[in-house]
Write an enzyme that holds these catalytic residues in place. Structure first.
Site, PDB file in Angstrom:
ATOM      1  N   VAL A 169       0.835  -1.211   0.000  1.00  0.00           N
ATOM      2  CA  VAL A 169       0.000   0.000   0.000  1.00  0.00           C
ATOM      3  C   VAL A 169       0.868   1.259   0.000  1.00  0.00           C
ATOM      4  CG1 VAL A 169      -1.790   1.280   1.225  1.00  0.00           C
ATOM      5  CG2 VAL A 169      -1.896  -1.208   1.167  1.00  0.00           C
TER       6      VAL A 169
ATOM      7  N   ASP B  77      12.036   3.168   5.066  1.00  0.00           N
ATOM      8  CA  ASP B  77      11.644   1.756   5.110  1.00  0.00           C
ATOM      9  C   ASP B  77      12.871   0.940   5.508  1.00  0.00           C
ATOM     10  OD1 ASP B  77       9.124   0.140   3.328  1.00  0.00           O
ATOM     11  OD2 ASP B  77      10.782  -0.971   4.239  1.00  0.00           O
TER      12      ASP B  77
ATOM     13  N   TYR C 111      -2.012  -8.053  16.547  1.00  0.00           N
ATOM     14  CA  TYR C 111      -1.904  -7.136  15.406  1.00  0.00           C
ATOM     15  C   TYR C 111      -2.936  -6.016  15.547  1.00  0.00           C
ATOM     16  CZ  TYR C 111      -2.731  -5.329  10.721  1.00  0.00           C
ATOM     17  OH  TYR C 111      -2.934  -4.496   9.652  1.00  0.00           O
TER      18      TYR C 111
END
Ligand code: UDP
Length: 317
Positions: A12, A31, A139
């Protein structure tokens, strides 16, 4: 605007980075490449490799960023149950490091990639933003905790934040698509079988209280999702934290998804019923009325388009 996209080498995050660049923004991607791919970072974006904890403060400090779009996260439900500490550390811990780096650097806005997993087993359908949040795994719980932190940073430090709670994201945008090393999602798994990689699709459970017995999910095209981030960016207001669901508002069963994949690929795609997967609610469908009403967003691409684009992406690789 000058924007930092954390996790911009992922699925995404890379699509949203591409859309931001097309809209004329300056994009820096942060990242650690633990699950992302260097070659997924769109041309025109600068990649900084590192974790949020180690590098966010350096990247943001004195650099005049206008906003952060925060995607970097661990996102496998099963793994989160096996290693809850990892999820609290990577998702909540690193997000707190990012928020504090933003506070120190004076970056005023954040759009956060949240999830339907914050709701847990729904009491009613479609799910509204005001429904109870009772995540059933680490999560979802760690993502929900970040929403709490964002609300506090808005209230106490004047941050402008928007959390987007994604339902089932699918599809691709040109060369940006799903490339997970461990693939658990339905559509890429079905398309792998279509490509001859594996014998048969395993449909997890056909005895749910749904029309055809298989689970129903709300699939949203990754480019529709991406457009919502650009709207959310403009909707960040100092001192407020807003939450929006992002889904198409319609549900499709596992069997229906397999049928659409057969129609798009023209391949037979054998499928068999397998035992239920632990923790799967029968139906997860979003009400996206709030984002439609407040930000003027609406989904444009249907399930067939998602499968079509995912199939084109897979075959190009
Ligand atoms: N699913 C399935 N076979 C697969 C992968 C997923 O039957 O190989 C089912 C899964 O049990 C769920 C739906 O497809 O009901 C969507 O699962 P996915 O992992 O794509 O997304 P989730 O809804 O869990 O976020």
């Amino acid at each position: 605007m000058k924007l930092l996209v954390t996790g911009g080498a992922g699925y995404v995050g890379s699509v949203v980075s591409a859309l931001l660049l097309e809209a004329g923004h300056e994009v820096v991607v942060l990242d650690d490449l633990s699950t992302g791919h260097e070659d997924a970072v769109p041309e025109g974006a600068r990649l900084v490799r590192g974790t949020l904890r180690d590098t966010a403060a350096d990247v943001l400090g004195g650099a005049g960023f206008d906003a952060v779009l925060h995607f970097a996260a661990k996102s496998l439900v099963g793994e989160s149950v096996e290693k809850p500490g990892l999820y609290w550390d990577k998702n909540l811990g690193e997000s707190l490091a990012l928020l504090d780096a933003m506070r120190v650097a004076g970056v005023p806005k954040i759009v956060f990639s949240s999830t339907a997993a914050t709701y847990g087993e729904p009491e009613s359908t479609p799910i509204l933003e005001t429904d109870p949040t009772r995540p059933t795994n680490p999560y979802g719980a760690s993502k929900l905790a970040i929403d709490t932190a964002l609300a506090e940073y808005a209230r106490l430090h004047g941050l402008g934040g928007v959390s987007l709670r994604y339902f089932n994201v699918a599809g691709a945008y040109g060369r940006h698509g799903e490339r997970h090393t461990v693939e658990t999602h339905l559509i890429p798994n079905v398309l792998k079988i279509a490509q001859g990689d594996g014998d048969a699709v395993k449909m997890f459970g056909d005895d749910y209280p749904t029309p055809d017995g298989t689970c129903v999910r709300d699939y949203i095209h990754v480019t529709d999702l991406g457009r919502a981030h650009l709207l959310a960016l403009n909707a960040c207001e100092p001192g407020t934290h807003r939450i929006f669901n992002l889904g198409s508002g319609t549900g499709n069963s596992v069997r229906e998804v397999v049928e659409v994949c057969r129609a798009v690929t023209g391949r037979e795609i054998p499928a068999e019923v397998a035992p239920r997967r632990a923790g799967d609610p029968a139906v997860l469908v979003a009400s996206s009325e709030k984002i439609q009403a407040e930000l003027g967003w609406k989904p444009e691409r249907d399930l067939r388009a998602m499968v079509d684009d995912a199939w084109t992406f897979l075959r190009s690789r």
